[in-house]
Design a protein around this motif. Structure first.
Motif, short mmCIF file in Angstrom:
data_model
loop_
_atom_site.label_atom_id
_atom_site.label_comp_id
_atom_site.label_asym_id
_atom_site.label_seq_id
_atom_site.Cartn_x
_atom_site.Cartn_y
_atom_site.Cartn_z
N PRO A 110 4.51 11.43 -8.39
CA PRO A 110 4.24 12.32 -9.52
C PRO A 110 3.53 13.60 -9.11
O PRO A 110 3.78 14.68 -9.66
CB PRO A 110 3.37 11.47 -10.44
CG PRO A 110 3.65 10.07 -10.06
CD PRO A 110 3.92 10.10 -8.61
N LEU A 111 2.64 13.48 -8.09
CA LEU A 111 1.91 14.67 -7.64
C LEU A 111 2.87 15.66 -6.97
O LEU A 111 2.77 16.89 -7.17
CB LEU A 111 0.78 14.27 -6.69
CG LEU A 111 -0.34 13.42 -7.30
CD1 LEU A 111 -1.34 13.02 -6.24
CD2 LEU A 111 -1.04 14.20 -8.42
N LEU A 112 3.78 15.12 -6.14
CA LEU A 112 4.76 16.01 -5.49
C LEU A 112 5.66 16.68 -6.51
O LEU A 112 6.01 17.87 -6.38
CB LEU A 112 5.60 15.19 -4.50
CG LEU A 112 4.88 14.71 -3.23
CD1 LEU A 112 5.80 13.83 -2.39
CD2 LEU A 112 4.37 15.90 -2.41
N GLN A 113 6.05 15.90 -7.49
CA GLN A 113 6.90 16.48 -8.53
C GLN A 113 6.17 17.59 -9.27
O GLN A 113 6.74 18.65 -9.55
CB GLN A 113 7.31 15.36 -9.51
CG GLN A 113 8.32 15.82 -10.57
CD GLN A 113 9.64 16.23 -9.95
OE1 GLN A 113 10.16 15.53 -9.09
NE2 GLN A 113 10.17 17.38 -10.37
N LEU A 147 0.83 -1.20 0.00
CA LEU A 147 0.00 0.00 0.00
C LEU A 147 0.87 1.26 0.00
O LEU A 147 0.57 2.24 -0.69
CB LEU A 147 -0.94 0.00 1.21
CG LEU A 147 -2.20 -0.85 1.09
CD1 LEU A 147 -2.97 -0.84 2.39
CD2 LEU A 147 -3.08 -0.36 -0.05
N GLU A 148 1.97 1.21 0.82
CA GLU A 148 2.86 2.37 0.87
C GLU A 148 3.51 2.60 -0.50
O GLU A 148 3.60 3.74 -0.99
CB GLU A 148 3.94 2.17 1.94
CG GLU A 148 4.86 3.38 2.08
CD GLU A 148 5.91 3.19 3.16
OE1 GLU A 148 6.70 4.12 3.39
OE2 GLU A 148 5.93 2.10 3.78
N LEU A 149 3.98 1.50 -1.10
CA LEU A 149 4.60 1.62 -2.42
C LEU A 149 3.60 2.16 -3.45
O LEU A 149 3.94 3.01 -4.27
CB LEU A 149 5.12 0.25 -2.88
CG LEU A 149 6.35 -0.29 -2.14
CD1 LEU A 149 6.66 -1.70 -2.61
CD2 LEU A 149 7.55 0.63 -2.35
N LYS A 150 2.38 1.63 -3.32
CA LYS A 150 1.35 2.10 -4.26
C LYS A 150 1.04 3.58 -4.02
O LYS A 150 0.88 4.35 -4.97
CB LYS A 150 0.09 1.25 -4.09
CG LYS A 150 -0.94 1.45 -5.19
CD LYS A 150 -2.04 0.40 -5.10
CE LYS A 150 -3.00 0.55 -6.27
NZ LYS A 150 -4.06 -0.48 -6.23
N PHE A 151 0.96 3.94 -2.69
CA PHE A 151 0.70 5.34 -2.38
C PHE A 151 1.84 6.24 -2.88
O PHE A 151 1.60 7.31 -3.43
CB PHE A 151 0.51 5.50 -0.86
CG PHE A 151 0.32 6.91 -0.42
CD1 PHE A 151 -0.89 7.56 -0.64
CD2 PHE A 151 1.36 7.61 0.19
CE1 PHE A 151 -1.06 8.87 -0.24
CE2 PHE A 151 1.20 8.92 0.58
CZ PHE A 151 -0.03 9.56 0.37
N ARG A 152 3.09 5.74 -2.66
CA ARG A 152 4.23 6.53 -3.12
C ARG A 152 4.21 6.68 -4.63
O ARG A 152 4.57 7.73 -5.17
CB ARG A 152 5.54 5.86 -2.69
CG ARG A 152 5.77 5.81 -1.19
CD ARG A 152 5.82 7.20 -0.59
NE ARG A 152 6.06 7.15 0.85
CZ ARG A 152 5.90 8.18 1.67
NH1 ARG A 152 5.49 9.35 1.16
NH2 ARG A 152 6.12 8.06 2.96
N SER A 153 3.83 5.60 -5.31
CA SER A 153 3.81 5.68 -6.77
C SER A 153 2.76 6.68 -7.25
O SER A 153 2.91 7.27 -8.33
CB SER A 153 3.50 4.29 -7.36
OG SER A 153 2.19 3.89 -7.04
N ILE A 154 1.72 6.86 -6.43
CA ILE A 154 0.71 7.87 -6.78
C ILE A 154 1.16 9.26 -6.32
O ILE A 154 0.99 10.26 -7.02
CB ILE A 154 -0.65 7.51 -6.14
CG1 ILE A 154 -1.17 6.17 -6.71
CG2 ILE A 154 -1.69 8.61 -6.37
CD1 ILE A 154 -2.39 5.63 -6.01
#
Length: 404
Positions: free
Chosen positions: A315-318, A305-312
């Motif tokens: 890009p938003l942070l960038q 879930l963390e990896l999935k959240f990070r993957s989402i």
């Protein structure tokens, strides 16, 4: 017919006489004959030997294999037949006989016409319509059989049922299958089976026989009883080449009673084999579904879930950082442009300021009394008091002269 003239002093041998008689008899035209079969002796070569008789006389008969092959019934002693053939003499024994080219059961033509007319009338009522046909049960638990309790048809049905599926019960509804009373007993047993709901499917039939023997299964009462039956009915009358009107009224026609049992009784071993295959297929399907669900659930553990959240999130942070940088750069550039404009305006204002003009050596002159700025010397008069304002301080003066 030609008359044969014999010399009176001629002495014949037996063979010569038989040949002469043969020549005479074979000059007869084709004849038709009715009689009862007796001493029926089929030969292994396919030829049929028998006698034809009536109440007072008898004649030998032979039907060679080629003609016998087209017979639509099996001859037997006591059967009354209508034959077409030619007379001949069997020389070695000096016996005359009829060589048959065609043979039918006597009265069969009238029976066929009667059945065809009955078929036409019943068909017009819709008793043979396909829409009336009921589907046979796939897995019957009980089979009813309306037939002779002593006939070979019942024995065949019982043997096949036992061999194919021991779990199926057979209810025998004994009936006459030929004769004047047969139709009545067949109808009664069909109705008894329906009234008491004795079975899941009903076989109605008998073994082979002449067209006259099979006639009860073409009786109108039997046809109506079959058509009215709520239990699906299989008609199994005679051999494959035989037929009766019950074949048209029944939900299914079987070529023989044995075939009816094969059709109605599912083979237990094949059913179990099919169930095993279905079970294996279902098991494999369930395993595949469970594996798919397991993989789906695994994707929801904390690490995934963390990896999935990070993957989402990444890009938003960038995008946020890029937007922030763009905004800062835009604001900086805007401030710089604005400051430049302000500086330009300040320069313009400073250059347009009276003090700046004064600093360059200019002064402002105005009348002392009215405070009006002097722009034209002709508006003044001698003696007018003036106030002169240079870059620093003030000067009071009076007009002593005016030049245009």
């Amino acid at each position: 017919m030609n008359q044969i003239t014999l010399p009176q002093d001629k002495v014949f041998s037996v063979t010569e006489l038989n040949n002469l008689i043969k020549e005479l008899l074979e000059g007869f035209p084709v004849i038709q004959l009715e009689g009862e079969i007796s001493n029926y002796r089929p030969n292994s070569s396919g030829h049929l030997y028998f006698n034809l008789k009536d109440a007072n006389s008898i004649i030998s008969a032979v039907m060679f294999r080629g003609a016998a092959y087209s017979l639509g019934f099996v001859p037997k002693d006591g059967m009354k037949v209508h034959v077409t053939g030619k007379l001949s003499v069997y020389g070695p024994q000096g016996k005359y006989q009829i060589v048959i080219s065609k043979m039918t059961i006597a009265g069969e033509g009238e029976i066929l016409r009667m059945i065809e007319e009955r078929k036409r009338l019943l068909a017009a009522e819709g008793l043979f319509d396909q829409a009336r046909k009921k589907r046979l049960p796939l897995f019957p638990s009980t089979i009813g059989v309306v037939t002779s309790p002593t006939g070979a048809a019942l024995r065949d049905i019982l043997q096949i049922t036992k061999r194919r599926n021991k779990c199926i019960s057979v209810v025998v509804l004994p009936s006459l299958v030929q004769g004047t009373e047969a139709a009545e007993t067949i109808v009664r047993q069909i109705r008894n089976a329906n009234r008491a709901k004795l079975c899941d499917v009903l076989i109605v039939g008998r073994g082979g026989g002449s067209l006259e023997d099979l006639l009860p299964f073409s009786e109108e009462s039997v046809i109506r009883a079959i058509a009215e039956s709520e239990i699906p009915v299989v008609s199994a009358v005679g051999h494959e080449i035989d037929w009766a009107l019950s074949d048209y009224a029944a939900d299914l026609r079987a070529p023989t009673p044995s075939a009816a049992a094969e059709i109605v009784v599912p083979e237990l071993s094949k059913v179990l084999q099919a169930l095993m295959q279905y079970s294996q297929t279902l098991h494999q399907y369930m395993l595949a579904r469970v594996e798919k669900i397991r993989l789906t659930v695994k994707s929801f553990d904390p690490q995934n879930l963390e990896l999935k959240f990070r993957s989402i999130e990444q890009p938003l942070l960038q995008r946020f950082d890029n937007a922030k940088d763009d905004l800062f750069n835009n604001i900086t550039e805007k401030v710089r442009d604005t400051r430049q404009k302000i500086d330009n305006c300040m320069t313009i204002l400073e250059n347009a300021s009276p003090q700046t003009i004064f600093d360059r050596g200019y002064s402002m002159v105005r009348e002392m009394q009215s405070g009006t700025i002097v722009r034209d010397a002709s508006t003044l008069a001698n003696g007018t008091e003036l106030e002169i304002i240079p870059a620093n301080g003030r000067i009071h003066a009076a007009v002593t002269g005016i030049e245009k």
